[in-house]
Scaffold this active site. Structure first.
Site, PDB file in Angstrom:
ATOM      1  CD  GLU A  43      -2.687   1.444   2.607  1.00 25.59           C
ATOM      2  OE1 GLU A  43      -3.708   2.441   2.461  1.00 25.59           O
ATOM      3  OE2 GLU A  43      -2.482   0.915   3.547  1.00 25.59           O
ATOM      4  CD  GLU A  68       2.447   8.460   4.601  1.00 25.08           C
ATOM      5  OE1 GLU A  68       2.627   9.684   4.447  1.00 25.08           O
ATOM      6  OE2 GLU A  68       1.791   8.023   4.359  1.00 25.08           O
ATOM      7  CG  ASP A  95       8.418  10.151  -3.125  1.00 25.74           C
ATOM      8  OD1 ASP A  95       7.945   9.933  -4.095  1.00 25.74           O
ATOM      9  OD2 ASP A  95       7.669  11.327  -1.809  1.00 25.74           O
ATOM     10  CG  ASP A 117      -2.110  15.607  -1.865  1.00 27.69           C
ATOM     11  OD1 ASP A 117      -3.149  15.828  -3.383  1.00 27.69           O
ATOM     12  OD2 ASP A 117      -1.280  15.626  -1.569  1.00 27.69           O
ATOM     13  CE  LYS A 121      -3.004  25.822  -6.739  1.00 29.40           C
ATOM     14  NZ  LYS A 121      -2.655  26.624  -6.137  1.00 29.40           N
ATOM     15  CG  ASP A 153     -12.706  11.692  -1.208  1.00 30.41           C
ATOM     16  OD1 ASP A 153     -11.567  11.090  -1.747  1.00 30.41           O
ATOM     17  OD2 ASP A 153     -13.103  12.787  -0.827  1.00 30.41           O
ATOM     18  CD  GLU A 191      -6.721   4.721   9.263  1.00 30.59           C
ATOM     19  OE1 GLU A 191      -5.901   4.257   9.674  1.00 30.59           O
ATOM     20  OE2 GLU A 191      -6.008   4.912   8.192  1.00 30.59           O
ATOM     21  CE1 TYR A 192      -9.109  12.523   3.053  1.00 25.50           C
ATOM     22  CE2 TYR A 192     -10.105  11.636   1.739  1.00 25.50           C
ATOM     23  CZ  TYR A 192      -9.948  12.411   2.051  1.00 25.50           C
ATOM     24  OH  TYR A 192     -10.202  13.608   0.899  1.00 25.50           O
ATOM     25  CD  GLU A 193     -13.169   3.713   1.909  1.00 26.95           C
ATOM     26  OE1 GLU A 193     -14.389   2.744   1.166  1.00 26.95           O
ATOM     27  OE2 GLU A 193     -12.270   2.520   2.030  1.00 26.95           O
TER      28      GLU A 193
END
EC number: 2.1.1.33
Length: 214
Positions: A43, A68, A95, A117, A121, A153, A191-193
């Site tokens: 992941e 991460e 990274d 992310d 832009k 999302d 968590e974000y989801e």
């Protein structure tokens, strides 16, 4: 997501070299890092680790790598790994552009990109994890049956990723335009989801492979 700096996080991570690679000490030796030789799933951008630690607990026959770059988040993944006693999950604090330094060609069976992310832009398009530079890295390290699982999302990022993958020479084995409405119960929430689905946000998901892998 704004991350609050934790000055002690780096030292904490360095105290656990058996679980966390901070400086490439296991580069090129991912399979050997684990106690058992098993398929490897990655992941990229694991956040606080709810998704990948849940997967690792459910699938002891698979070895997992959490990648991460934010040290002030990685410590939370490490805490979960220790608390859950997971022996099939390791952490790379680096990274994604360094992927091919860590993994041999064809060494990986699956890559997860969850709520990356979107870099909205246009001038930042090269930073998106579905930009062709990253897709080339994924193609290199995935084995012949390997695939990419992507959730977001962000409708704009999803549309961009569909186009980017198609142009690169990938095909889609599954596309969900409203995951939680169509979910069969197998979806593991990040968590974000959970936060945004509770607010009614639509979640988009796809599974893809490279045409050369057919």
């Amino acid at each position: 997501m704004r991350v609050r700096y934790k000055p002690w996080a780096e030292d904490y991570l360095k105290d656990h070299p058996e679980l966390v690679d901070m400086d490439g000490q296991h580069a090129g030796e991912m399979t050997e890092w684990f106690d058992k030789t098993q398929p490897i799933h990655i992941e990229i951008g694991s956040g606080m680790g709810q998704f990948i630690t849940t997967l690792a607990a459910q699938n002891p026959h698979i070895n997992y790598i959490s990648m991460e770059r934010e040290k002030s988040i990685v410590y939370k993944v490490l805490d979960k790994v220790k608390e859950m006693g997971l022996t099939n999950l390791k952490i790379i604090c680096n990274d994604a552009i360094e992927l091919n330094e860590y993994f041999k060609n064809g060494e990986v069976s699956r890559i997860y990109l969850n709520f990356s992310d979107p870099w909205p832009k246009n001038r930042h398009a090269k930073r998106r994890l579905t930009y062709h530079t990253f897709l080339a890295l994924y193609q290199q390290i995935l084995n012949d049956e390997g695939d990419l699982h992507f959730k977001t999302d962000n409708r704009g990022l999803f549309a961009y990723s569909l186009e980017s993958m198609s142009q690169f020479g990938m095909y889609f084995t599954k596309i969900n335009l409203n995951l939680h409405q169509e979910d069969d119960g197998s979806n593991i929430l990040t968590e974000y989801e959970k936060k945004f689905s509770d607010k009614g946000s639509r979640i988009y998901r796809m599974e893809a492979k490279f045409h050369s892998q057919k």
